[in-house]
Design a protein around this motif. Structure first.
Motif, mmCIF file in Angstrom:
data_model
loop_
_atom_site.group_PDB
_atom_site.id
_atom_site.type_symbol
_atom_site.label_atom_id
_atom_site.label_comp_id
_atom_site.label_asym_id
_atom_site.label_seq_id
_atom_site.Cartn_x
_atom_site.Cartn_y
_atom_site.Cartn_z
ATOM 1 N N UNK A 1 19.063 67.341 9.006
ATOM 2 C CA UNK A 1 19.784 66.754 7.228
ATOM 3 C C UNK A 1 21.197 65.160 7.969
ATOM 4 N N UNK A 2 21.925 64.989 7.517
ATOM 5 C CA UNK A 2 23.016 63.834 8.179
ATOM 6 C C UNK A 2 23.832 64.423 6.975
ATOM 7 N N UNK A 3 25.552 64.041 7.474
ATOM 8 C CA UNK A 3 26.879 63.303 6.941
ATOM 9 C C UNK A 3 27.388 62.509 6.943
ATOM 10 N N UNK A 4 28.235 61.904 6.407
ATOM 11 C CA UNK A 4 28.659 60.736 6.291
ATOM 12 C C UNK A 4 30.606 61.489 6.483
ATOM 13 N N UNK A 5 30.770 60.847 7.673
ATOM 14 C CA UNK A 5 32.777 60.059 7.753
ATOM 15 C C UNK A 5 32.740 59.029 7.691
ATOM 16 N N UNK A 6 33.290 58.374 6.639
ATOM 17 C CA UNK A 6 33.217 56.845 6.144
ATOM 18 C C UNK A 6 34.434 56.444 6.989
ATOM 19 N N UNK A 7 35.331 57.600 6.545
ATOM 20 C CA UNK A 7 37.076 56.935 7.239
ATOM 21 C C UNK A 7 36.640 56.751 8.181
ATOM 22 N N UNK A 8 36.501 57.273 8.666
ATOM 23 C CA UNK A 8 36.739 57.284 10.355
ATOM 24 C C UNK A 8 35.563 55.640 11.458
ATOM 25 N N UNK A 9 35.388 54.862 10.171
ATOM 26 C CA UNK A 9 35.099 53.601 11.186
ATOM 27 C C UNK A 9 35.892 52.503 9.538
ATOM 28 N N UNK A 10 36.774 51.475 10.641
ATOM 29 C CA UNK A 10 37.674 50.714 10.192
ATOM 30 C C UNK A 10 36.575 48.661 9.886
ATOM 31 N N UNK A 11 36.222 48.133 9.792
ATOM 32 C CA UNK A 11 35.955 46.458 9.743
ATOM 33 C C UNK A 11 37.039 45.909 8.967
ATOM 34 N N UNK A 12 37.275 44.654 10.052
ATOM 35 C CA UNK A 12 38.148 44.121 9.093
ATOM 36 C C UNK A 12 37.638 43.034 8.830
ATOM 37 N N UNK A 13 37.054 42.187 8.304
ATOM 38 C CA UNK A 13 36.616 41.348 7.771
ATOM 39 C C UNK A 13 36.799 39.619 7.704
ATOM 40 N N UNK A 14 38.214 39.686 7.297
ATOM 41 C CA UNK A 14 39.281 38.692 8.271
ATOM 42 C C UNK A 14 39.355 38.032 8.836
ATOM 43 N N UNK A 15 40.134 39.230 9.981
ATOM 44 C CA UNK A 15 41.497 38.674 10.872
ATOM 45 C C UNK A 15 40.448 38.282 12.086
ATOM 46 N N UNK A 16 39.283 39.493 12.425
ATOM 47 C CA UNK A 16 38.626 38.739 13.627
ATOM 48 C C UNK A 16 37.467 39.332 13.479
ATOM 49 N N UNK B 1 27.994 68.525 2.281
ATOM 50 C CA UNK B 1 29.240 69.029 1.343
ATOM 51 C C UNK B 1 30.224 68.610 2.435
ATOM 52 N N UNK B 2 31.040 68.293 2.711
ATOM 53 C CA UNK B 2 32.430 67.578 3.117
ATOM 54 C C UNK B 2 33.317 68.856 2.740
ATOM 55 N N UNK B 3 33.415 69.542 3.554
ATOM 56 C CA UNK B 3 34.393 70.726 3.284
ATOM 57 C C UNK B 3 36.140 70.733 3.338
ATOM 58 N N UNK B 4 35.923 69.972 4.309
ATOM 59 C CA UNK B 4 37.640 69.993 4.260
ATOM 60 C C UNK B 4 37.898 68.506 5.205
ATOM 61 N N UNK B 5 39.078 67.125 4.806
ATOM 62 C CA UNK B 5 39.280 65.936 5.532
ATOM 63 C C UNK B 5 40.633 66.223 5.815
ATOM 64 N N UNK B 6 41.234 66.261 7.109
ATOM 65 C CA UNK B 6 42.582 66.728 7.417
ATOM 66 C C UNK B 6 43.113 65.525 8.470
ATOM 67 N N UNK B 7 44.516 64.767 8.457
ATOM 68 C CA UNK B 7 44.962 64.085 9.345
ATOM 69 C C UNK B 7 46.264 64.515 9.889
ATOM 70 N N UNK B 8 46.601 64.096 10.996
ATOM 71 C CA UNK B 8 47.115 64.906 11.339
ATOM 72 C C UNK B 8 48.899 64.436 11.082
ATOM 73 N N UNK B 9 49.675 64.587 10.732
ATOM 74 C CA UNK B 9 51.015 64.380 10.361
ATOM 75 C C UNK B 9 51.670 64.183 11.628
ATOM 76 N N UNK B 10 51.630 64.605 12.893
ATOM 77 C CA UNK B 10 52.527 64.102 14.364
ATOM 78 C C UNK B 10 51.917 62.790 14.596
ATOM 79 N N UNK B 11 50.259 63.165 14.647
ATOM 80 C CA UNK B 11 50.242 62.287 15.768
ATOM 81 C C UNK B 11 48.891 61.005 15.056
ATOM 82 N N UNK B 12 49.721 59.964 15.698
ATOM 83 C CA UNK B 12 48.569 58.259 15.797
ATOM 84 C C UNK B 12 47.004 58.780 16.691
ATOM 85 N N UNK B 13 46.156 58.327 16.888
ATOM 86 C CA UNK B 13 44.955 57.892 17.607
ATOM 87 C C UNK B 13 43.561 58.621 17.311
#
Length: 332
Positions: free
Chosen positions: A186-201, A249-261
């Protein structure tokens, strides 16, 4: 026995380290640990000792980013692409092999101690017997990102019963393998966790840095970071997603409201009553989520970016390591 309530979390002691500890492996039913660090060394220390003093055991040729323990066998991996087998009882290196063509990112052991797995930026996951014999080379991750830059294979984890192995890469592609046959199931995808900057760098950042199966093996937790605006900083919120991997199936996606990183390590309570994530950016954190992944039970600030932690058998202690510090927490 039910796992302790995360609300009971208490810091027992912070310890200073001379180097950045990227990985920790713990001797069962003890506070004794093995560390892999930025000084190229594997060391041994004891949180239960009067003084926490890491003692060097052996070295790699670059950063040591993975350590895993099964019985008296310790396996370490580093940016030199090598894996080293070390006998903790005889205190001797048994073998060193050129395991991967690029940086080793993670080394893990199955719960029964029969197998080890390593992942590296050559985009291969290799499965080994405890004696160092190769079992499988698993190829399920593209060497290039969709924009034709080199990808990275950051992490892997066995299920509790050792029948499954999950691997995850920079672009958020996660593969579940049948360990016996060495086949992708099986395979699943979490594309939000990857960021691509096509402009600046023309640069990318992020990726899935942690995976963990629930105790019954049905749910796969995935850790990383959210979408990043400024690619020079880990400014996005720490992020955890849960998948029913069989149903894809993605069951949940949670972002911390206190910590970045970025979430670098995940582990479930033995009874499945909570999920613990740890990581950081400029500072570190421990994040306890309810088993649905919908809400936080507790979010704790740490004095360092956490790269790894070990959870005790009863989930009543957490041993966290990272940027020049090691922290010992008690629950219950």
């Amino acid at each position: 026995m039910p796992a302790p309530n995360p609300e009971s979390l208490k810091l027992l002691k912070d310890h200073s380290l001379k180097a950045i500890a990227f990985a920790v492996a713990r001797v069962p039913n003890s506070g004794r640990v093995f560390l892999g660090s930025s000084d190229f060394k594997v060391s041994e220390a004891d949180f239960a000792a009067a003084k926490f003093e890491p003692k060097d055991l052996f070295a790699h040729e670059s950063y040591v980013t993975g350590v895993a323990l099964a019985g008296n066998t310790l396996v370490s991996g580093g940016y030199d692409g090598k894996l080293t087998w070390y006998d903790t009882e005889k205190k001797a290196v048994v073998r060193t092999v050129d395991a991967h063509a690029k940086w080793v990112r993670k080394v893990v052991a199955s719960n029964d101690g029969k197998l080890f797995a390593s992942v590296a930026d050559d985009m291969n996951c290799k499965v080994w017997k405890a004696d160092g014999s190769p079992v499988h080379t698993l190829k399920g991750h593209a060497e290039k990102t969709p924009t034709h830059f080199g990808s990275m294979l950051y992490t892997c984890a066995f299920s509790n019963d050792g029948s499954l192995l999950a691997t995850a890469d920079k672009v958020g592609h996660v593969v579940v393998w049948d360990v016996k046959d060495g086949k992708e199931i099986a395979s699943v995808e979490a594309p939000v966790m990857y960021t691509w900057d096509p402009n600046a760098r023309r640069h990318s950042i992020g990726g899935v840095r942690a995976v963990a199966f629930s105790p019954d093996g049905t749910t796969l937790a995935v850790g990383g970071t959210g979408k990043i605006g400024n690619i020079d900083h880990l400014e996005a919120k720490a992020r955890i997603e849960l998948f029913d991997w069989k149903a894809k199936k993605n069951l949940a996606a949670w972002d911390s409201d206190k910590f970045a990183g970025i979430v670098n390590k995940l582990a479930w309570a033995p009874d499945g009553s909570w999920l613990l994530g740890a990581g950081g950016a400029g500072e570190g954190f421990l994040l306890f989520l309810d088993p649905t992944g919908k809400k936080a039970i507790r979010q704790e600030k740490l004095p360092m970016h956490v790269h790894d932690f070990a959870l005790s058998e009863g989930a009543d202690a957490v041993y966290a390591v990272g940027h020049n510090k090691a922290s010992h927490f008690k629950l219950g």
